[in-house]
Write a protein that holds these residues in place. Structure first.
Motif, PDB file in Angstrom:
ATOM      1  N   ARG A 140       0.809  -1.226   0.000  1.00  0.00           N
ATOM      2  CA  ARG A 140       0.000   0.000   0.000  1.00  0.00           C
ATOM      3  C   ARG A 140       0.839   1.271   0.000  1.00  0.00           C
ATOM      4  O   ARG A 140       0.357   2.319  -0.427  1.00  0.00           O
ATOM      5  N   HIS A 141       2.106   1.214   0.436  1.00  0.00           N
ATOM      6  CA  HIS A 141       2.893   2.451   0.423  1.00  0.00           C
ATOM      7  C   HIS A 141       3.188   2.936  -0.987  1.00  0.00           C
ATOM      8  O   HIS A 141       3.549   4.097  -1.191  1.00  0.00           O
ATOM      9  N   VAL A 142       3.011   2.084  -1.998  1.00  0.00           N
ATOM     10  CA  VAL A 142       3.198   2.505  -3.381  1.00  0.00           C
ATOM     11  C   VAL A 142       2.167   3.568  -3.765  1.00  0.00           C
ATOM     12  O   VAL A 142       2.397   4.371  -4.678  1.00  0.00           O
ATOM     13  N   LEU A 143       1.030   3.590  -3.062  1.00  0.00           N
ATOM     14  CA  LEU A 143       0.005   4.583  -3.365  1.00  0.00           C
ATOM     15  C   LEU A 143       0.487   6.004  -3.087  1.00  0.00           C
ATOM     16  O   LEU A 143      -0.145   6.974  -3.503  1.00  0.00           O
ATOM     17  N   MET A 144       1.609   6.137  -2.386  1.00  0.00           N
ATOM     18  CA  MET A 144       2.191   7.466  -2.174  1.00  0.00           C
ATOM     19  C   MET A 144       2.829   8.013  -3.447  1.00  0.00           C
ATOM     20  O   MET A 144       3.100   9.204  -3.552  1.00  0.00           O
ATOM     21  N   VAL A 145       3.085   7.153  -4.422  1.00  0.00           N
ATOM     22  CA  VAL A 145       3.668   7.591  -5.686  1.00  0.00           C
ATOM     23  C   VAL A 145       2.571   8.259  -6.513  1.00  0.00           C
ATOM     24  O   VAL A 145       1.599   7.614  -6.895  1.00  0.00           O
ATOM     25  N   PRO A 146       2.672   9.544  -6.798  1.00  0.00           N
ATOM     26  CA  PRO A 146       1.615  10.228  -7.543  1.00  0.00           C
ATOM     27  C   PRO A 146       1.350   9.568  -8.898  1.00  0.00           C
ATOM     28  O   PRO A 146       2.275   9.306  -9.672  1.00  0.00           O
ATOM     29  N   GLY A 147       0.073   9.258  -9.142  1.00  0.00           N
ATOM     30  CA  GLY A 147      -0.315   8.735 -10.444  1.00  0.00           C
ATOM     31  C   GLY A 147      -0.020   7.274 -10.683  1.00  0.00           C
ATOM     32  O   GLY A 147      -0.220   6.779 -11.800  1.00  0.00           O
ATOM     33  N   PHE A 148       0.436   6.541  -9.663  1.00  0.00           N
ATOM     34  CA  PHE A 148       0.815   5.142  -9.884  1.00  0.00           C
ATOM     35  C   PHE A 148      -0.343   4.335 -10.467  1.00  0.00           C
ATOM     36  O   PHE A 148      -0.184   3.629 -11.466  1.00  0.00           O
ATOM     37  N   VAL A 149      -1.514   4.409  -9.864  1.00  0.00           N
ATOM     38  CA  VAL A 149      -2.657   3.605 -10.305  1.00  0.00           C
ATOM     39  C   VAL A 149      -3.089   4.032 -11.708  1.00  0.00           C
ATOM     40  O   VAL A 149      -3.347   3.187 -12.574  1.00  0.00           O
ATOM     41  N   THR A 150      -3.153   5.334 -11.948  1.00  0.00           N
ATOM     42  CA  THR A 150      -3.554   5.831 -13.267  1.00  0.00           C
ATOM     43  C   THR A 150      -2.606   5.342 -14.350  1.00  0.00           C
ATOM     44  O   THR A 150      -3.036   4.873 -15.420  1.00  0.00           O
ATOM     45  N   ARG A 151      -1.308   5.420 -14.094  1.00  0.00           N
ATOM     46  CA  ARG A 151      -0.331   4.981 -15.100  1.00  0.00           C
ATOM     47  C   ARG A 151      -0.380   3.478 -15.300  1.00  0.00           C
ATOM     48  O   ARG A 151      -0.218   2.986 -16.423  1.00  0.00           O
ATOM     49  N   ALA A 152      -0.614   2.742 -14.223  1.00  0.00           N
ATOM     50  CA  ALA A 152      -0.749   1.288 -14.357  1.00  0.00           C
ATOM     51  C   ALA A 152      -1.938   0.942 -15.247  1.00  0.00           C
ATOM     52  O   ALA A 152      -1.847   0.076 -16.133  1.00  0.00           O
ATOM     53  N   HIS A 153      -3.053   1.608 -15.030  1.00  0.00           N
ATOM     54  CA  HIS A 153      -4.240   1.356 -15.843  1.00  0.00           C
ATOM     55  C   HIS A 153      -4.004   1.741 -17.303  1.00  0.00           C
ATOM     56  O   HIS A 153      -4.407   1.010 -18.219  1.00  0.00           O
ATOM     57  N   ARG A 154      -3.360   2.855 -17.528  1.00  0.00           N
ATOM     58  CA  ARG A 154      -3.067   3.266 -18.906  1.00  0.00           C
ATOM     59  C   ARG A 154      -2.181   2.254 -19.620  1.00  0.00           C
ATOM     60  O   ARG A 154      -2.277   2.063 -20.838  1.00  0.00           O
ATOM     61  N   ALA A 155      -1.303   1.619 -18.842  1.00  0.00           N
ATOM     62  CA  ALA A 155      -0.417   0.599 -19.406  1.00  0.00           C
ATOM     63  C   ALA A 155      -1.103  -0.756 -19.547  1.00  0.00           C
ATOM     64  O   ALA A 155      -0.514  -1.683 -20.097  1.00  0.00           O
ATOM     65  N   GLY A 156      -2.335  -0.853 -19.032  1.00  0.00           N
ATOM     66  CA  GLY A 156      -3.113  -2.081 -19.223  1.00  0.00           C
ATOM     67  C   GLY A 156      -3.079  -3.065 -18.078  1.00  0.00           C
ATOM     68  O   GLY A 156      -3.488  -4.220 -18.239  1.00  0.00           O
ATOM     69  N   PHE A 157      -2.644  -2.630 -16.879  1.00  0.00           N
ATOM     70  CA  PHE A 157      -2.517  -3.537 -15.749  1.00  0.00           C
ATOM     71  C   PHE A 157      -3.584  -3.275 -14.695  1.00  0.00           C
ATOM     72  O   PHE A 157      -3.901  -2.121 -14.385  1.00  0.00           O
TER      73      PHE A 157
END
Length: 237
Positions: free
Chosen positions: A185-202
């Motif tokens: 869950r600490h990865v959620l501190m990285v701005p835009g992590f989830v958005t970029r993952a989704h854009r990349a198809g994950f």
């Protein structure tokens, strides 16, 4: 957002046991997560730690015990249940239980400390024997193991588990041919992590989310799923 029972409903019953997986099914989890290793006689068993010391009344590596020896150990974890339901189960026993339900099943191959030769093939065999391929996600911290699963013909979902602040890891994940990433869950501190993952198809499933504030943040960020020990949250959850 999907709710995955982390090692079963592990806040209610000892983790990675038949009791915990039964409780997760009864609680209506969308999915269950479990960990698999090999005994000294080559049987896939469901346990998280590479050693039995924390969870059961024994000492030593899981790989140093036969199946019979492991299943004679008693759980040290609370709450208590029938010893037959809280002993270390085989993967076959857990899959037989879960086959009767509808939950997705995340099998994490625990082979980043012990190499467990042949683990991939044995896991695939048990999954295919029960016709569970469409419901199963196979994951590991050992990304060589993910590659071996593909080489052995696995066409279902793979997930890369990681525990670090990786910078722009999407090309690497594409090369792994995975469909999901399972970060802490600490990865959620990285701005835009989830958005970029989704854009990349994950897909993004986060571990381990046990508090209301953590869950709410995951919802806001659009996380696809969380792994949680808590399957019956309170009113503020």
């Amino acid at each position: 957002m999907e709710i995955w029972a982390h090692r079963g409903a592990s806040a209610r019953q000892p983790e990675n046991t038949i009791a915990a997986f039964t409780a997760a099914m009864e609680a209506g989890a969308d999915g269950v997560e479990l960990d698999v290793q090999l005994t000294s006689d080559g049987v896939p068993v469901v346990i998280h730690d590479e050693k039995v010391d924390r969870t059961h009344d024994g000492t030593g590596w899981v790989s140093g015990f036969t199946l019979d020896q492991l299943q004679k150990l008693r759980s040290l974890l609370k709450p208590k249940a029938d010893p037959m339901l809280t002993r270390i189960p085989t993967l076959a026993e857990v899959l037989d239980l879960l086959a009767a339900g509808s939950q997705r099943i995340n099998i994490e191959l625990k082979n980043s400390v012990k190499p467990y030769k042949g683990l991939e093939g044995k896991v695939l065999g048990l999954v295919h024997q029960r016709g569970l391929g469409a419901r199963v996600v196979l994951s590991s911290f050992n990304h060589y193991s993910l590659q071996r699963l593909r080489e052995r013909g696995w066409t279902g979902e793979l997930a890369a588990v990681h525990d670090g602040m990786l910078r722009e890891p999407w090309r690497y994940f594409r090369e792994l041919d995975v469909q999901a990433v399972h970060p802490p869950r600490h990865v959620l501190m990285v701005p835009g992590f989830v958005t970029r993952a989704h854009r990349a198809g994950f897909l993004v499933r986060v571990w381990t989310v046990n508090k209301a504030v953590q869950r709410q943040r995951c919802l806001r960020l659009g996380v696809d799923g969380i792994f949680t020990d808590v399957m019956k949250p309170g009113p503020n959850w």
